[in-house]
Design an enzyme around this catalytic site. Structure first.
Site, PDB file in Angstrom:
ATOM      1  CG  ASP A 215      -1.943   1.022   1.298  1.00 57.37           C
ATOM      2  OD1 ASP A 215      -2.864   0.939   0.478  1.00 57.37           O
ATOM      3  OD2 ASP A 215      -1.868   1.930   2.161  1.00 57.37           O
ATOM      4  CD  GLU A 267      15.642 -15.024   4.258  1.00 56.47           C
ATOM      5  OE1 GLU A 267      14.845 -15.540   5.079  1.00 56.47           O
ATOM      6  OE2 GLU A 267      16.336 -14.021   4.507  1.00 56.47           O
TER       7      GLU A 267
HETATM    8  C1  GLC Z   1      -4.273   2.970  -0.657  1.00 63.72           C
HETATM    9  C2  GLC Z   1      -5.520   2.143  -0.534  1.00 63.72           C
HETATM   10  C3  GLC Z   1      -6.639   3.020  -0.089  1.00 63.72           C
HETATM   11  C4  GLC Z   1      -6.274   3.637   1.245  1.00 63.72           C
HETATM   12  C5  GLC Z   1      -4.924   4.326   1.195  1.00 63.72           C
HETATM   13  C6  GLC Z   1      -4.395   4.618   2.563  1.00 63.72           C
HETATM   14  O1  GLC Z   1      -4.373   3.922  -1.647  1.00 63.72           O
HETATM   15  O2  GLC Z   1      -5.784   1.490  -1.736  1.00 63.72           O
HETATM   16  O3  GLC Z   1      -7.843   2.313   0.015  1.00 63.72           O
HETATM   17  O4  GLC Z   1      -7.254   4.565   1.615  1.00 63.72           O
HETATM   18  O5  GLC Z   1      -3.958   3.542   0.567  1.00 63.72           O
HETATM   19  O6  GLC Z   1      -3.958   3.452   3.192  1.00 63.72           O
END
Ligand code: GLC
Ligand code: CA
Length: 553
Positions: A215, A267
């Site tokens: 993310d 790993e």
């Molecule tokens: C990413 C996710 C989104 C979230 C953001 C903050 O963009 O896809 O849903 O709000 O990160 O974590």
């Protein structure tokens, strides 16, 4: 660690994988509390197998206060009790692996939840303590520190700084959060933070997880050296530097982190794979997708492209060239939990499309969608990307041709983006629980209700209605994915030029697999060859508008 025979397959399974994103809270609710759960997912393994996907990616299922749909993680190595237990996770993994489906989990390294034990400890600890150093705490400006440390916006609000109350009850320091205030950003200069994410990578890899979706992968490292504090009032890509020296995003140093993760992933046998969610300039994606880095990076280009052959062509070619340079594989995406479902987007008139927030605010937004046209285009678009070299990321429900539910009353909205944008845009629509049946309190989502209201028209668009029905979107996906398995081949394509019609995208793969998409509204001539599948009805000699045909030539 359980032995799974399929894991002995080739190491590069991910290159051509079709990965199906599950938003766990909205997939299947086993116990009837209105929230989707792991047992629910396990109960749908036969469905996923029949669909024919190679992997699933689960959005966060970790303990969370749901300030941002679970992307505010309170404990990275556990399961939200409302979603299940670690044992249930293992059962789900086992069941998916048993039918040859790999599993990606979501890693959220830029920020935790404010409920994370580290953040709670930081609140209780004094200024300058090691506990505070795991996050980005700063003194405010002004006589009493009452002015925020810098002019910095957040994705979910006007400011990225929130002031805390010190343990003695006085107004105190401020912490940085690029998203909601419940999502404090980690300080990635802190070694403990680095070590903890390595621990998390091992934790899930040891359990048998095959891949990770990272993310906001571009935000971890910020320029905070020598008291510097980034200032920014817009996160538009146009104001982000594209040379690795931006104060906030996509700094070159971030790749040191991914190199260390890659060493851990390697790993394992086969090596764990990863895909970066990095909203960076297109020329900067390569570093995330490198072999010594995460290996793959999402290209969201098609998720924003209007239905236009030339634009699709340019985007596809750009991405093919980019992946040829890095040696990575492409990632084709139309929908996910952050964007309007593509059947709806492709059905919008040009004016609405040019200003989505304005369209979303309008009372008659539903009437601006040509649902039939949007669905025809979505089906054609999906067949097109299935035929391309590389991997495809699907989002739950698109295999039913689902449109975006637009009827959620404002008091039931959950998305922080909705509150921040004062009702201009919400990601809740695409997160409405899946319709499995035509009847029932939540259309088969579970024995109880659904945590977001489902539209009445789900009675006509659901798995039960489409299962086994020739021509349904579900059957189209199933057939396309089945055929694709036998057709995927080397990462190459040759464009077939249509000199007199700029509305056509036509290409052939080295094994003779040909895909022709008619983006226009008028029929075009059907090329010679054996028709394998079409996204809509075709005639003996012609391909109608908004249709893709696969041929074997
Ligand atoms: C990413 C996710 C989104 C979230 C953001 C903050 O963009 O896809 O849903 O709000 O990160 O974590
Ligand atoms: Ca449940």
């Amino acid at each position: 660690m359980a032995e799974h025979t399929f894991l002995r397959g080739p190491k590069d399974w991910w290159r051509q994988a079709v990965v199906y994103q599950i938003y766990p809270r909205s997939y299947a609710d086993n116990n009837g509390d209105g929230i989707g759960d792991l047992k629910g997912i396990t109960s749908r393994v036969p469905y996923l197998k029949e669909l024919g996907v190679d992997a699933v990616w689960l959005s966060p299922f970790y303990p969370s206060e749901l300030a941002d749909g679970g992307y505010d993680v309170a404990d990275y190595r556990n399961i939200d009790p409302r979603i299940g237990t670690l044992e249930e996770f293992d059962e789900m993994l086992e069941a998916l692996h048993a039918v040859g489906i790999r599993v990606f989990v979501d890693v959220v390294p830029n920020h935790s939840s404010d409920q994370h034990e580290w953040f709670q400890a930081a609140l209780k600890a004094p200024k300058g303590s090691p506990e505070r150093d795991r996050y980005i705490f700063r003194d405010g400006k002004g006589e009493h520190g009452e002015i925020r440390p810098s002019e910095l916006c957040s994705h979910f609000g006007p400011t990225a700084w929130t002031r805390i109350t010190e343990p003695d009850g006085t107004p105190g320091q401020w912490y940085m959060h690029l998203f909601a205030k419940e999502q404090p950003d980690f300080n990635w200069d802190n070694q403990e933070v680095r070590d903890d994410f390595i621990k998390t990578a091992r934790f899930w890899s040891d359990r048998g997880v095959d891949g990770f979706r990272i993310d906001v992968a571009h935000a971890l490292v910020k320029n905070l050296k020598d008291g510097h504090l980034p200032e920014r009032l817009s996160f538009d890509l146009s104001v982000m530097k594209n040379d690795g020296t931006d104060d906030l995003f996509d700094r070159d140093e971030v790749h040191e982190i991914y190199k260390s993760w890659r060493q851990v992933y390697n790993e394992y046998d086969p090596p764990r794979v990863a895909v970066a969610e990095a909203w960076v300039h297109a020329n900067r994606r390569a570093a995330y997708a490198s072999e010594e880095g995460l290996g793959q990076s999402f290209s969201f280009d098609l998720a924003f492209e209007p239905w236009n052959a030339k634009k699709f062509h340019n985007t596809i070619q750009y991405n093919l060239d980019a992946s040829a340079k890095t040696g990575s594989s492409n990632t084709w995406v139309f929908s996910n939990h952050d964007v309007i479902r593509h059947a709806t987007r492709f059905g919008l008139d040009a004016e609405s499309l040019s200003n989505l927030p304005k369209w979303f605010r309008s009372a008659d937004r539903e009437s601006k969608i040509n649902k039939e046209l949007g669905l025809a285009r979505a089906r054609a678009a999906t067949m097109l990307i299935f035929a391309l070299p590389g991997s495809t990321y699907l989002y739950q429900g698109e295999e039913l041709g689902l449109h975006e539910p637009l009827n959620i009353p404002s008091e039931q909205m959950q998305d922080p983006q909705w509150f921040r944008s004062e009702g201009s845009i919400s990601r809740d629509g695409c997160r409405v629980p899946m319709p499995w049946t035509s009847t029932g309190s939540s259309f088969g989502f579970g024995p109880g209700g659904a945590h977001l209201p489902q539209p009445e028209w789900f009675k006509d668009v659901n798995v039960e209605k489409q299962d086994g029905v020739a021509g349904s979107t579900l059957e189209l996906y199933r057939t396309a994915l089945m055929l694709r398995k036998g057709l995927v081949c080397a990462e190459k394509l040759t464009w077939n030029k249509h000199w007199f019609n700029s509305n056509v995208l036509d290409f052939t793969r080295p094994n003779g697999w040909r895909s022709v998409t008619n983006f226009g509204n008028k029929p075009i001539k059907l090329p010679k060859g054996k028709v394998l599948l079409s996204s809509g009805p075709i005639n003996a000699n012609s391909i109608p508008g908004n249709t893709t045909v696969w041929l074997q030539s």
